[in-house]
Design an enzyme around this catalytic site. Structure first.
Site, short mmCIF file in Angstrom:
data_model
loop_
_atom_site.label_atom_id
_atom_site.label_comp_id
_atom_site.label_asym_id
_atom_site.label_seq_id
_atom_site.Cartn_x
_atom_site.Cartn_y
_atom_site.Cartn_z
N ASN A 126 0.85 -1.19 0.00
CA ASN A 126 0.00 0.00 0.00
C ASN A 126 0.89 1.25 0.00
O ASN A 126 1.33 1.71 1.04
CB ASN A 126 -0.93 -0.03 1.22
CG ASN A 126 -1.85 1.17 1.26
OD1 ASN A 126 -1.84 2.01 0.36
ND2 ASN A 126 -2.65 1.26 2.31
N CYS A 129 -2.09 5.33 0.60
CA CYS A 129 -3.17 5.79 1.48
C CYS A 129 -3.20 7.31 1.46
O CYS A 129 -2.21 7.95 1.79
CB CYS A 129 -2.99 5.30 2.90
SG CYS A 129 -4.31 5.90 3.96
N LYS A 165 0.25 -1.03 -4.95
CA LYS A 165 -1.06 -0.36 -4.99
C LYS A 165 -0.87 1.14 -5.21
O LYS A 165 -0.29 1.84 -4.39
CB LYS A 165 -1.85 -0.63 -3.71
CG LYS A 165 -3.27 -0.08 -3.80
CD LYS A 165 -4.19 -0.73 -2.79
CE LYS A 165 -5.60 -0.17 -2.89
NZ LYS A 165 -6.49 -0.72 -1.87
N GLY A 217 -16.24 3.76 -3.98
CA GLY A 217 -17.58 3.47 -4.47
C GLY A 217 -17.82 4.02 -5.86
O GLY A 217 -16.87 4.35 -6.58
N GLY A 265 -14.67 -3.42 -2.66
CA GLY A 265 -14.66 -2.91 -1.30
C GLY A 265 -16.02 -2.37 -0.93
O GLY A 265 -16.85 -3.05 -0.32
C1 LIG Z 1 -13.11 2.14 5.09
C2 LIG Z 1 -12.02 1.88 4.10
C3 LIG Z 1 -10.76 1.45 4.55
C4 LIG Z 1 -9.74 1.19 3.64
N1 LIG Z 1 -8.53 0.75 4.10
C5 LIG Z 1 -7.55 0.44 3.21
C6 LIG Z 1 -6.32 -0.13 3.65
O1 LIG Z 1 -6.09 -0.39 4.84
N2 LIG Z 1 -5.36 -0.38 2.71
C7 LIG Z 1 -5.56 -0.16 1.37
O2 LIG Z 1 -4.65 -0.43 0.57
N3 LIG Z 1 -6.73 0.36 0.93
C8 LIG Z 1 -7.72 0.64 1.80
N4 LIG Z 1 -8.92 1.14 1.35
C9 LIG Z 1 -9.09 1.35 -0.10
C10 LIG Z 1 -9.78 0.13 -0.74
O3 LIG Z 1 -8.99 -1.03 -0.63
C11 LIG Z 1 -10.07 0.41 -2.24
O4 LIG Z 1 -8.85 0.69 -2.91
C12 LIG Z 1 -11.02 1.59 -2.42
O5 LIG Z 1 -12.04 1.60 -1.42
C13 LIG Z 1 -11.68 1.57 -3.79
O6 LIG Z 1 -12.45 0.41 -3.99
P1 LIG Z 1 -14.06 0.40 -3.76
O7 LIG Z 1 -14.63 1.53 -4.54
O8 LIG Z 1 -14.48 -0.97 -4.27
O9 LIG Z 1 -14.29 0.53 -2.29
C14 LIG Z 1 -9.97 1.39 2.25
C15 LIG Z 1 -11.22 1.83 1.81
C16 LIG Z 1 -12.25 2.06 2.70
C17 LIG Z 1 -13.59 2.52 2.18
#
Ligand SMILES: Cc1cc2nc3c(=O)[nH]c(=O)nc-3n(C[C@H](O)[C@H](O)[C@H](O)COP(=O)(O)O)c2cc1C
Length: 304
Positions: A126, A129, A165, A217, A265
């Site tokens: 990662n 972030c 990532k 989302g 996610g």
């Molecule tokens: C509440 C939350 C916590 C997340 N924590 C992490 C994390 O710890 N590490 C990471 O690489 N991405 C994290 N993400 C990002 C997700 O892995 C993903 O890249 C992002 O939400 C886009 O995908 P989605 O639209 O399907 O949610 C997080 C996303 C959300 C919503």
């Protein structure tokens, strides 16, 4: 029946849907539950070198297009996470891909080395972030040299395959992708959340305690599709498409842009934990209808 299995850097996935990092935490039982509900692979919450509380509440807010979060990478630290990860790896029945982060390049190496004692087939790094800049500075994924040097250090500390990532908020995601590929990344996970903000008009103040957060989302999907499309033109390594995937057609769009597999996610919130099973079925029925025999026949066709 169309074949929806995937070969991701030698990992055999029964379908292209993977749990995205951070959505259900690090608990081994929760990871196993996502696998039982159809996920082809599991990426648990990112793990860092030490225990970390993350940000104060509110850390998550819904808006018309999805969610904004600034949880701030809470986790129990690598030493305290190995048991849960080991449980997930033994019981999920699908590949479990630990996600790691560090505040410094050296910390990425330390965490990678400790996680490697579990012999994971793959790890996700990662680099991106968007919500921890106050603690760690600019995310590594925003600079090609910084991103590449982290990947290099991680590679020196593990035999696992590595997926880098990346972040969407860069002027040229192609050059970052080429840099991490050259540094040894075996795959690219694209994308993490996009920086965003929400203001409560009654109070005139930001809603998230951290002020700003990351958009996930629906609102992220077209941004993610473009990133995957661009990366596909720049590198040879496989791409894991992430961002707004909720229905089978979203996953198909990603695959047509060039993704080998996808992560889900926020889609869990909209469709339940069995979103993986649902999306897989929807992909399969689209492929039968359109006479695609396997995912390879659809992969990257948007470029032709
Ligand atoms: C509440 C939350 C916590 C997340 N924590 C992490 C994390 O710890 N590490 C990471 O690489 N991405 C994290 N993400 C990002 C997700 O892995 C993903 O890249 C992002 O939400 C886009 O995908 P989605 O639209 O399907 O949610 C997080 C996303 C959300 C919503």
């Amino acid at each position: 029946m169309s074949d929806i299995s995937v070969d991701l850097c030698g990992l055999k996935l029964k379908n292209p849907t993977m749990l995205a990092s951070g959505l259900i935490g690090i608990s081994g039982a929760a990871c196993v539950n996502a696998a039982k509900n159809g996920a082809g692979a599991i990426v648990p919450k990112s793990i860092g070198p030490q225990e970390r509380e993350g940000h104060n509440n509110p850390v998550l807010v819904e808006f018309e297009g999805g969610f904004l979060n600034a949880v701030g990478l809470p986790n129990s630290g690598v030493d305290n996470s190995l048991n849960e990860l080991e449980f997930a790896m033994k019981n999920a029945g699908v590949p479990v891909i630990p996600s790691l982060f560090g505040g410094t390049k050296e910390e990425f190496g330390i965490v990678a080395k400790k996680l490697s004692t579990l012999n994971p087939e793959m790890m996700e790094v990662n680099l991106s972030c968007p919500n921890t800049a106050n603690d760690f500075g600019t995310p590594f994924a925003l600079d090609k040299e910084e991103a590449a040097s982290v990947i290099k250090i991680v590679k020196e500390n593990t035999d696992a395959k590595i997926s880098a990532k990346l972040a969407p908020n860069v002027p040229d995601i192609k050059e970052i992708s080429v840099a991490v590929e050259k540094a040894g990344a075996d795959a690219i996970s694209a994308i993490n959340t996009m920086p965003g903000m929400a203001i409560n008009v009654e109070t005139g103040k930001h809603i998230l305690h951290n002020k700003q957060g990351g958009v996930s989302g629906y609102a992220l999907k077209s941004i993610a599709v473009k990133c995957v499309y661009d990366i596909f033109e720049a590198v040879k390594i496989p791409i894991i498409g992430i961002g707004g995937i909720t229905y089978g057609k979203d996953a198909i769009e990603m695959i047509m842009a060039g993704a080998t597999s996808v992560q889900i996610g926020t889609g869990i919130y909209y469709r339940g934990i069995d979103v993986f099973e649902k999306v897989s079925k929807e992909i399969e029925s689209f492929m039968s209808q359109e006479n695609y025999n396997n995912l390879e026949e659809m992969r990257g066709i948007a470029h032709e």
